[in-house]
Write an enzyme that holds these catalytic residues in place. Structure first.
Site, PDB file in Angstrom:
ATOM      1  CD  GLN A   1      -2.547   1.143   2.725  1.00 46.47           C
ATOM      2  OE1 GLN A   1      -3.546   0.438   2.727  1.00 46.47           O
ATOM      3  NE2 GLN A   1      -2.181   1.841   3.787  1.00 46.47           N
ATOM      4  N   GLY A   2       0.773   2.056  -1.037  1.00 47.57           N
ATOM      5  CA  GLY A   2       1.587   3.273  -1.118  1.00 47.57           C
ATOM      6  C   GLY A   2       0.780   4.504  -0.761  1.00 47.57           C
ATOM      7  CE1 TYR A   3      -3.670   3.833  -0.487  1.00 46.51           C
ATOM      8  CE2 TYR A   3      -4.705   3.915   1.679  1.00 46.51           C
ATOM      9  CZ  TYR A   3      -4.756   3.564   0.351  1.00 46.51           C
ATOM     10  OH  TYR A   3      -5.861   2.966  -0.146  1.00 46.51           O
ATOM     11  CB  SER A   4       2.433   7.020   4.944  1.00 45.58           C
ATOM     12  OG  SER A   4       1.307   6.667   5.693  1.00 45.58           O
TER      13      SER A   4
ATOM     14  CB  SER B   1       3.639  -3.156   5.523  1.00 41.91           C
ATOM     15  OG  SER B   1       3.392  -2.209   6.505  1.00 41.91           O
TER      16      SER B   1
ATOM     17  CD  GLU C   1      -4.322  -0.288   7.205  1.00 39.36           C
ATOM     18  OE1 GLU C   1      -3.189  -0.733   7.082  1.00 39.36           O
ATOM     19  OE2 GLU C   1      -4.596   0.904   7.039  1.00 39.36           O
TER      20      GLU C   1
END
Lengths: 360, 397
Positions: free
Chosen positions: B124-127, B159, B242
């Protein structure tokens, strides 16, 4: 799998809660307690008509024959308006003892009158939970001698239900004992010191050499006090949120400041799971008897801790006003403090929870 | 209040148990991810065929195609956990529901079946370094060039990026729009040229997270889920899934049992820790909190079965559950005393250092997935109706 209140339970909650909210506002509580009243007859009469006083008493004995979860919902509703009215001892603990250990005659004499609100039975068993300032009560040939401390609903009672040092249960007429009022922080409820001096007493036959009935009373009483705290803390939280939405400082309502908002969220996050714990503990008394003692201990202890946290934080949200008599928050604060110590403070009941699981 | 399961569900529980008895020899080790030597793939396939994995994902996308039934899902989870067998998965519980809900038909066919088989692993590429709690301020840019988006920027706390085949990623495509309306949700291969993954060592001594750098990464324009500028709303769908996973009350109860076991085993001055009243009282306080959360979970489950919005009881789960887990790990460490500071492969290490790991990992979980403070904002604003902080037109310094 259905962990929720039934339609009937929701209706009961609404009828009792609705009545109390309209008939027992803070002003009424103030008026009663300033006159030294801990049992307002008009409220008691109405509660009896709504079935609250006979909640556990079977229909053939004049009650409505419901269960402990229903009783807990009533206790919560009473706590939420800090009602000055006898309930936990007279309508829950005494009926359990009489139903479990009383003779047919005793049941028929007392239970219909408890159910219709005519008599109050005070309960004195604190000697079995953590004896202080007394050597307990000694039985001899249908008389009792000794002292019971912190008798719940004691000053308002017509009759007393007490345990001797062997955990046998007796009914004693209030006119046969000396009663002294113990003033407590919580002026909405009555506790007494009761002195027995060869006072004539009538044993509950089922309690002879049998601790079970005393234990059942303690478990149920603890769940009811936990529910009372749930109600009182719930109101304090609601009042704090309401205040945080209205009070303005620095040109904004204080609830928009994270420092205040987070106090409210922490209270809600700690208190909301308590509701489920109280429901489960109340349900377990009859439905899961193996877990009844453990869950009653945990409900009592955990609600005492969470109640204290909420009582303190909700007062802080109100700032200086929270500390005043004018706002009256202290009535709830003190009720929560009272519930915490009666029938076992958290440290005491947690130790019992350890025994109940065979850890010690 | 009725805590019994109906005969239909008791029957279902028996079926699951029987299946596990018959087949558990074929299961891969209980922990681990990815398909590895293929044993995990075969196991997942068998579970899907029997409706124990990917239960509600439609058949045409590789799932079992069952009706949603929360109680069945709950029974499956309980039985697999008590048998100590690796449960199946639904691909990726953040991405798959999002694609099924908001993706095009081509995207569903392309992404869902391999993910559900376990052949396509996601990160997951969010932050971003400058966008943590204020995620919507993210600045990784994607500009259109011909048929592609071209991405430049950096993600962090990613992660599993070092093992992932694919990434679902938030990028800014409309820099002039208000911050929530300028984001798009893209999916692309981690093998795309221009991606660099750097493991980020954490306080546990392991690298569970990564930094991911994008330099002129070209992603075809059709690899967007939802429309341009709608990525924030697509992502909220993912975050919803999530958050529910963190702070699971069943996990707390299992962990509590482990502490009791530890305190019944460990001794100090030849006395068992559980016989020490000070430690025991603390243990019992934790048990009270744990039980309250367990029953709160049952209440939420009941609401979900009835298709009612659980409200406050659900909002608090992440905040309370993660804190409780952390406190339990702390209790375990304190009851071990000096043994509780041993680490790595030290002699005398207890339970393979599991408690020391958890004590640190749980702090990561209190922070990750929306910090405790952000959780308190959400509880206050969404559940209690308290007002948001006023917004300022210009940044404050």
């Amino acid at each position: 799998m259905d962990f929720a209140l039934t339609e009937e339970q929701l209706m009961l909650q609404e009828s009792i809660g609705g009545y109390l909210r309209s008939s027992c506002p803070l002003d009424a509580v103030r008026k009663a307690t300033e006159a030294g009243t801990t049992h307002v007859p008009e409220i008691a009469t109405e509660l009896a008509q709504l079935g609250a006083c006979g909640i556990l008493i079977p229909e053939e004995l004049g009650g409505v024959g419901m269960g402990f979860l229903e009783a807990a919902l009533i206790s919560e509703a009473l706590g939420s308006v800090i009602a000055p009215v006898a309930f936990v001892a007279s309508s829950v603990m005494a009926p359990i003892a009489l139903l479990g250990a009383g003779s047919q005659d005793q049941k028929e004499t007392w239970l219909p009158r408890v159910a219709n609100g005519e008599v109050i039975i005070g309960v004195g068993i604190s000697e079995h939970i953590g004896r202080r300032e007394t050597d307990g009560i000694f039985a001899d040939d249908n008389t009792l001698t000794g002292k019971a401390m912190f008798v719940l609903d004691g000053m308002d009672a017509d009759t007393l239900l007490v345990a001797d040092n062997d955990a046998q249960l007796y009914l004693v007429q209030a006119s046969d004992v000396t009663r002294n009022k113990l003033k407590t922080i919580d002026r909405t409820r009555s506790v007494a010191e009761i002195i027995f001096d060869q006072s004539s007493a009538e044993i509950l036959p089922g309690s002879v050499n049998n601790r079970k009935h005393l234990n059942d009373m303690v478990n149920a009483g603890r769940v009811m006090l936990a529910a009372d705290t749930l109600g009182a803390a719930g109101t304090m939280l609601d009042l704090a949120i309401e205040y945080a939405k209205e009070r303005r400082q620095f040109n904004r309502v204080i609830g928009s400041f994270q420092a205040v908002k987070h106090m409210c969220s922490e209270m809600a996050a700690d208190l909301e799971p308590c509701r489920s714990l109280v429901w489960y503990a109340a349900h377990a008394i009859r439905a899961i008897p193996d877990e009844a003692t453990l869950m009653a201990c945990h409900a009592k202890a955990h609600l005492a801790e969470t109640g204290r946290f909420v009582a303190r934080k909700a007062t802080e949200v109100h700032g200086g006003m929270g500390f005043t008599d004018l706002l009256g928050l202290h009535y709830w604060f003190k009720r929560i403090g009272f519930d915490r110590q009666l029938l076992g403070a958290p440290e005491v009941v947690r130790e019992e929870a350890a025994s109940a699981q065979g850890w010690i | 209040m009725d805590l019994a399961y109906s005969p239909e569900y008791e029957q279902y529980r028996m079926e699951v148990r029987q299946f596990l008895d018959t087949n558990k020899d074929q299961s891969p080790p209980p922990y681990g991810r990815g398909n590895g030597d293929g044993k995990a793939r075969d196991w997942q396939k068998l579970l899907i065929e029997n409706g124990y994995a990917a239960r509600t994902i439609p058949k045409e996308y590789g799932g079992f195609g069952g009706e949603p039934d929360i109680l069945k899902s709950h029974i499956i989870a309980e039985e697999f956990a008590s048998a100590g067998v690796r449960p199946g998965h639904s691909g990726d519980n953040r991405l798959v529901p999002t694609v099924l809900e908001l993706g095009t038909e081509d995207q569903k066919q392309w992404l869902v079946p391999p993910t559900v088989r376990g052949d396509m692993i996601w990160c997951q590429g969010y932050s971003e370094p400058g966008s943590g709690s204020d995620l919507a301020s993210l600045s990784t840019r994607a500009i259109v060039d011909g048929d592609d988006f071209v991405i430049n920027g950096q993600k962090i706390w990613t992660s599993g990026a070092q093992h992932a085949d694919m990434i679902f990623c938030l990028v800014r495509t409309e820099p002039d729009a208000p911050k929530h309306q300028g984001i798009s949700y893209l999916v692309f291969s981690m093998d795309t040229p221009g991606i660099e993954v750097r493991p980020l060592l954490t306080m546990t001594g392991e690298a569970t997270f990564n930094e991911v750098f994008f330099t002129d990464v070209r992603v075809p324009k059709h690899q967007i889920i939802g429309n341009r500028g709608e990525g924030w709303f697509v992502a909220n769908n993912t975050l919803k899934h999530e958050r529910e996973g963190l702070g699971d009350p069943n996990q707390a109860e299992n962990r509590f049992r482990e502490i009791v076991d530890l305190m019944q085993r460990e001794t100090m001055d030849s006395n068992r820790l559980i016989d020490n009243p000070t430690y025991r009282d603390r243990l019992l306080s934790l048990q009270g909190r744990m039980l309250a959360m367990k029953f709160n979970g049952m209440r939420v489950l009941t609401s979900q079965i009835k298709k009612e919005e659980p409200g406050l009881p659900r909002w608090i789960i992440k905040l309370q559950g993660c804190e409780l887990n952390h406190q339990m790990a702390a209790m375990a460490i304190d009851s071990m005393g000096e043994l509780g500071i041993l680490y790595d492969d030290s002699p005398y290490l207890r339970d393979h250092g599991r408690w020391q790991q958890r004590y640190m990992m749980d702090l990561g979980l209190i922070i990750g997935g929306g910090t405790a403070q952000i959780q308190k904002n959400m509880i206050g604003e969404r559940a209690l109706g308290l007002p948001k902080e006023p917004k300022f037109e210009k940044p404050l310094n």
